[in-house]
Design a protein around this motif. Sequence first.
Motif, mmCIF file in Angstrom:
data_model
loop_
_atom_site.group_PDB
_atom_site.id
_atom_site.type_symbol
_atom_site.label_atom_id
_atom_site.label_comp_id
_atom_site.label_asym_id
_atom_site.label_seq_id
_atom_site.Cartn_x
_atom_site.Cartn_y
_atom_site.Cartn_z
ATOM 1 N N LEU A 1 28.019 22.826 40.645
ATOM 2 C CA LEU A 1 28.098 22.175 41.011
ATOM 3 C C LEU A 1 26.009 22.009 42.367
ATOM 4 O O LEU A 1 26.147 21.867 43.462
ATOM 5 C CB LEU A 1 27.220 24.422 41.918
ATOM 6 N N ALA A 2 25.746 21.327 41.137
ATOM 7 C CA ALA A 2 24.430 20.547 41.519
ATOM 8 C C ALA A 2 24.611 19.173 42.052
ATOM 9 O O ALA A 2 24.456 19.194 43.333
ATOM 10 C CB ALA A 2 23.568 20.950 39.769
ATOM 11 N N LEU A 3 25.956 18.738 41.133
ATOM 12 C CA LEU A 3 26.122 17.294 41.992
ATOM 13 C C LEU A 3 26.985 17.550 43.011
ATOM 14 O O LEU A 3 26.748 16.480 43.751
ATOM 15 C CB LEU A 3 26.627 16.512 40.467
ATOM 16 N N SER A 4 28.630 17.915 42.998
ATOM 17 C CA SER A 4 29.161 17.722 43.665
ATOM 18 C C SER A 4 28.671 18.841 44.999
ATOM 19 O O SER A 4 29.013 18.522 46.358
ATOM 20 C CB SER A 4 30.185 18.322 43.809
ATOM 21 N N GLY A 5 27.806 20.165 45.232
ATOM 22 C CA GLY A 5 27.806 20.803 45.857
ATOM 23 C C GLY A 5 26.547 20.411 46.912
ATOM 24 O O GLY A 5 26.133 20.821 48.141
ATOM 25 N N LYS A 6 25.609 19.965 45.613
ATOM 26 C CA LYS A 6 23.793 20.125 46.673
ATOM 27 C C LYS A 6 23.725 17.917 46.452
ATOM 28 O O LYS A 6 23.559 17.849 47.535
ATOM 29 C CB LYS A 6 22.905 20.443 45.675
ATOM 30 N N VAL A 7 23.584 17.624 45.379
ATOM 31 C CA VAL A 7 22.934 15.593 45.420
ATOM 32 C C VAL A 7 23.695 15.095 46.512
ATOM 33 O O VAL A 7 23.933 14.103 47.377
ATOM 34 C CB VAL A 7 23.229 15.289 44.245
ATOM 35 N N ASN A 8 25.871 15.382 46.243
ATOM 36 C CA ASN A 8 26.377 14.805 46.807
ATOM 37 C C ASN A 8 26.218 14.872 48.203
ATOM 38 O O ASN A 8 26.358 14.102 49.498
ATOM 39 C CB ASN A 8 27.510 14.830 46.531
ATOM 40 N N ARG A 9 26.243 16.004 48.689
ATOM 41 C CA ARG A 9 25.856 17.154 50.280
ATOM 42 C C ARG A 9 24.805 16.247 50.760
ATOM 43 O O ARG A 9 24.803 15.084 52.267
ATOM 44 C CB ARG A 9 25.548 18.041 50.345
ATOM 45 N N ALA A 10 23.303 16.111 50.198
ATOM 46 C CA ALA A 10 22.217 15.508 50.726
ATOM 47 C C ALA A 10 22.447 13.621 50.874
ATOM 48 O O ALA A 10 22.192 13.140 51.636
ATOM 49 C CB ALA A 10 21.180 15.969 49.895
ATOM 50 N N LEU A 11 23.372 13.383 49.618
ATOM 51 C CA LEU A 11 23.309 12.216 49.957
ATOM 52 C C LEU A 11 23.967 11.045 51.609
ATOM 53 O O LEU A 11 23.735 11.061 52.064
ATOM 54 C CB LEU A 11 23.947 10.896 48.574
ATOM 55 N N THR A 12 25.101 12.041 50.896
ATOM 56 C CA THR A 12 25.867 11.930 52.187
ATOM 57 C C THR A 12 25.945 11.565 53.482
ATOM 58 O O THR A 12 26.110 11.441 54.800
ATOM 59 C CB THR A 12 27.726 12.851 51.798
ATOM 60 N N THR A 13 24.981 13.335 53.486
ATOM 61 C CA THR A 13 24.759 13.800 54.675
ATOM 62 C C THR A 13 23.569 12.256 55.129
ATOM 63 O O THR A 13 23.414 11.914 56.427
ATOM 64 C CB THR A 13 23.898 14.754 55.107
ATOM 65 N N GLY A 14 22.651 12.151 54.754
ATOM 66 C CA GLY A 14 21.772 10.910 54.806
ATOM 67 C C GLY A 14 21.987 9.592 55.280
ATOM 68 O O GLY A 14 21.565 9.256 55.979
ATOM 69 N N LEU A 15 23.643 9.469 54.416
ATOM 70 C CA LEU A 15 23.642 7.842 54.846
ATOM 71 C C LEU A 15 24.421 8.166 55.918
ATOM 72 O O LEU A 15 23.994 7.223 57.302
ATOM 73 C CB LEU A 15 25.009 7.658 54.005
#
Length: 249
Positions: A76-90
């Motif tokens: 949840l933390a990695l795929s749901g939160k960090v991954n979403r934040a980095l992908t959205t930021g890019l």
Amino acid sequence: MKTLSVIKFGGSLTKNPAAQNKFLKELAVVAKKENIILVHGGGPEINALLEKFEIKSKFVNGLRYTDAAALEVVELALSGKVNRALTTGLIKNKVNAVGISGKDGASVICKQKKELGCVGEPVKVNKKLIEVLTKAGFLPVIASIAADKAGNILNVNADSLATAIAVAFKAHRLIFLTDVAGVLDKNKKTIKQIKVKNINALINDKTITGGMIPKIKGCASAVKSGVKEVLIIDGVKGILKIQGTIIKK
């Protein structure tokens, strides 16, 4: 033909929004000139969510033990939160980023490290999905979750995942973003370049100590396996003006 770099975004940088935003802006610039595969962990987010769900963290020799309940939170933390934040930021920085994890497309197959619970060590990289994305002009953002050959989900050390992917793709560069300015000498000054043959001497004379030892050994094995150079850099300083240590043959 564009060169390929694998970049590992360190968990500690996810706690620093300014550094993260700077990194994503600069990565957008770099991604115009070369192909990038971004791999990330997210220790601080994992710890925060485990606390929120009142799941006690357990460590074995400094490494996180992941039981089934903790694994759900890790994903949840990695795929749901960090991954979403980095992908959205890019994407906000006009990069065609796609968020996946190592389990997608069976991209990274791991062997379970039973002493650490639901934790895996990469043993095989199936390049197909990641290759399809990079060749089509996408930037894969890969969370450090994978599976064993039976499809059981496993938590994976992000350094190990990034190294396995860099080796499989014979990447030109493997870059580790950390919260230190590379490998430091005994006077706390950055060592600009280290040859693989000199690493053991630096460990033996206690120049390289603690958590930097497994990282530098991983760097050495990546270089021996075909990665042209490995960089350990200060993530806060960004990736346009790199400050850190280069490990080469």
